[in-house]
Write an enzyme that holds these catalytic residues in place. Structure first.
Site, PDB file in Angstrom:
ATOM      1  N   ASN A 105      55.345  81.878 164.785  1.00  0.00           N
ATOM      2  CA  ASN A 105      56.381  80.866 164.959  1.00  0.00           C
ATOM      3  C   ASN A 105      56.509  80.530 166.437  1.00  0.00           C
ATOM      4  O   ASN A 105      56.244  81.353 167.310  1.00  0.00           O
ATOM      5  CB  ASN A 105      57.725  81.396 164.441  1.00  0.00           C
ATOM      6  N   HIS A 107      59.333  79.276 169.107  1.00  0.00           N
ATOM      7  CA  HIS A 107      60.793  79.179 169.228  1.00  0.00           C
ATOM      8  C   HIS A 107      61.166  78.803 170.662  1.00  0.00           C
ATOM      9  O   HIS A 107      60.714  79.461 171.610  1.00  0.00           O
ATOM     10  CB  HIS A 107      61.453  80.508 168.843  1.00  0.00           C
ATOM     11  N   THR A 139      58.754  88.039 161.208  1.00  0.00           N
ATOM     12  CA  THR A 139      59.173  89.143 160.338  1.00  0.00           C
ATOM     13  C   THR A 139      60.448  88.694 159.628  1.00  0.00           C
ATOM     14  O   THR A 139      60.921  87.566 159.835  1.00  0.00           O
ATOM     15  CB  THR A 139      59.465  90.416 161.159  1.00  0.00           C
ATOM     16  N   LEU A 142      65.379  86.833 161.628  1.00  0.00           N
ATOM     17  CA  LEU A 142      65.284  85.455 162.125  1.00  0.00           C
ATOM     18  C   LEU A 142      64.932  85.449 163.614  1.00  0.00           C
ATOM     19  O   LEU A 142      65.667  86.007 164.427  1.00  0.00           O
ATOM     20  CB  LEU A 142      66.610  84.715 161.901  1.00  0.00           C
ATOM     21  N   ASP A 143      63.814  84.796 163.943  1.00  0.00           N
ATOM     22  CA  ASP A 143      63.333  84.706 165.334  1.00  0.00           C
ATOM     23  C   ASP A 143      63.240  86.094 165.976  1.00  0.00           C
ATOM     24  O   ASP A 143      63.381  86.230 167.189  1.00  0.00           O
ATOM     25  CB  ASP A 143      64.241  83.790 166.174  1.00  0.00           C
TER      26      ASP A 143
HETATM   27  C1  GRF Z   1      59.858  72.604 169.479  1.00  0.00           C
HETATM   28  O1  GRF Z   1      60.591  72.644 170.680  1.00  0.00           O
HETATM   29  C2  GRF Z   1      60.039  73.900 168.742  1.00  0.00           C
HETATM   30  O2  GRF Z   1      60.126  75.011 169.572  1.00  0.00           O
HETATM   31  C3  GRF Z   1      61.344  73.647 168.048  1.00  0.00           C
HETATM   32  O3  GRF Z   1      61.304  72.314 167.648  1.00  0.00           O
HETATM   33  C4  GRF Z   1      60.459  71.596 168.522  1.00  0.00           C
HETATM   34  C5  GRF Z   1      59.413  70.931 167.678  1.00  0.00           C
HETATM   35  O4  GRF Z   1      58.756  69.921 168.337  1.00  0.00           O
HETATM   36  N1  GRF Z   1      61.546  74.571 166.969  1.00  0.00           N
HETATM   37  P1  GRF Z   1      57.562  69.128 167.656  1.00  0.00           P
HETATM   38  O5  GRF Z   1      57.998  68.711 166.256  1.00  0.00           O
HETATM   39  O6  GRF Z   1      56.361  70.025 167.616  1.00  0.00           O
HETATM   40  O7  GRF Z   1      57.342  67.933 168.537  1.00  0.00           O
END
Ligand code: GRF
Length: 224
Positions: A105, A107, A139, A142-143
């Site tokens: 993921n 984040h 996992t 969450l995050d």
């Molecule tokens: C990213 O900043 C990601 O970390 C967050 O949402 C944004 C998604 O951007 N969860 P994109 O859709 O890939 O342009």
């Protein structure tokens, strides 16, 4: 060649970074799935000739039903890795278990700081001096899974949510393709609760620092 599947929800600039990496990704993108219809991310997949699907939560009676259908759809493509690239839905424990050890993921914070939403606003409200983004294994927390790679920047007094979001995105487009490359080429794995990179345990994430273009003052010739 190993292949990843990518889950998206919106604009898909991180998906685009994976697409643009080309052979440097170290593997292929087997399929892109969005939980939202008509989003730019699906159009990016279409333009790149990648199989893509929209699966609507509204068509399912429960989150469990939706996540089970999503897992079945992804299984049809036998991905080695599942990448959550701006996927804005919580996944149920059965789904996380199904893709255990092979799900990354992205984040937008320096985890473990600021799991959850509105990270840029929370960083500004707290007066933090640094911020960034994290690629981590998923996992059940969450995050909360172990971090692999982070992008770190210094927060300027003039920063706003919009400027932080833009600066973080620049970094995400660097760290996500890199972490996916590590996994697809066999350098990175997660086994028995331990992240391994290049044959050794990785207990703290790699950190890439933001490189800002020189300011105009710094590039001006010295006054004579
Ligand atoms: C990213 O900043 C990601 O970390 C967050 O949402 C944004 C998604 O951007 N969860 P994109 O859709 O890939 O342009």
């Amino acid at each position: 060649m190993k292949r990843c599947a990518v889950l998206v929800s919106g604009f898909g600039s991180n998906l685009q970074a994976l697409i643009d990496a080309g052979h440097k990704l170290g593997g292929g993108i087997a399929v892109v799935v969005s939980n939202r219809a008509g989003v730019e991310a699906l159009q990016r997949a279409e333009r790149a000739g990648i199989k893509h699907h929209h699966l609507s939560p509204r068509d399912f009676a429960s989150r469990d039903d939706f996540d089970a259908a999503l897992a079945r759809l992804l299984d049809d493509y036998s991905p080695d890795l599942l990448v959550l690239a701006g996927y804005m839905r919580i996944l149920n424990p059965a789904f996380v278990e199904h893709f255990a050890d092979r799900m990354l993921n992205l984040h937008p914070s320096l985890l473990p700081r600021y799991p959850g939403l509105h990270t840029h606003a929370r960083v500004l409200a707290a007066g933090d001096r640094e911020h960034g983004s994290t690629v981590h294994f998923v996992t059940a927390a969450l995050d909360g899974g172990p971090a692999v790679l982070q992008y770190r920047l210094r927060v300027d007094p003039a920063d706003t949510e919009a400027s932080l979001s833009a600066r973080v995105l620049v970094g995400e487009h660097i760290i996500l393709p890199r972490a996916v490359n590590w996994f697809l080429t066999g350098r990175l794995s997660y086994q028995g609760g331990q992240v391994m990179l290049d044959g050794g345990p990785l207990n703290t994430p790699h950190v890439i620092e933001e490189v800002r273009p020189p300011t105009s003052a710094a590039t001006k010739p010295a006054a004579t």
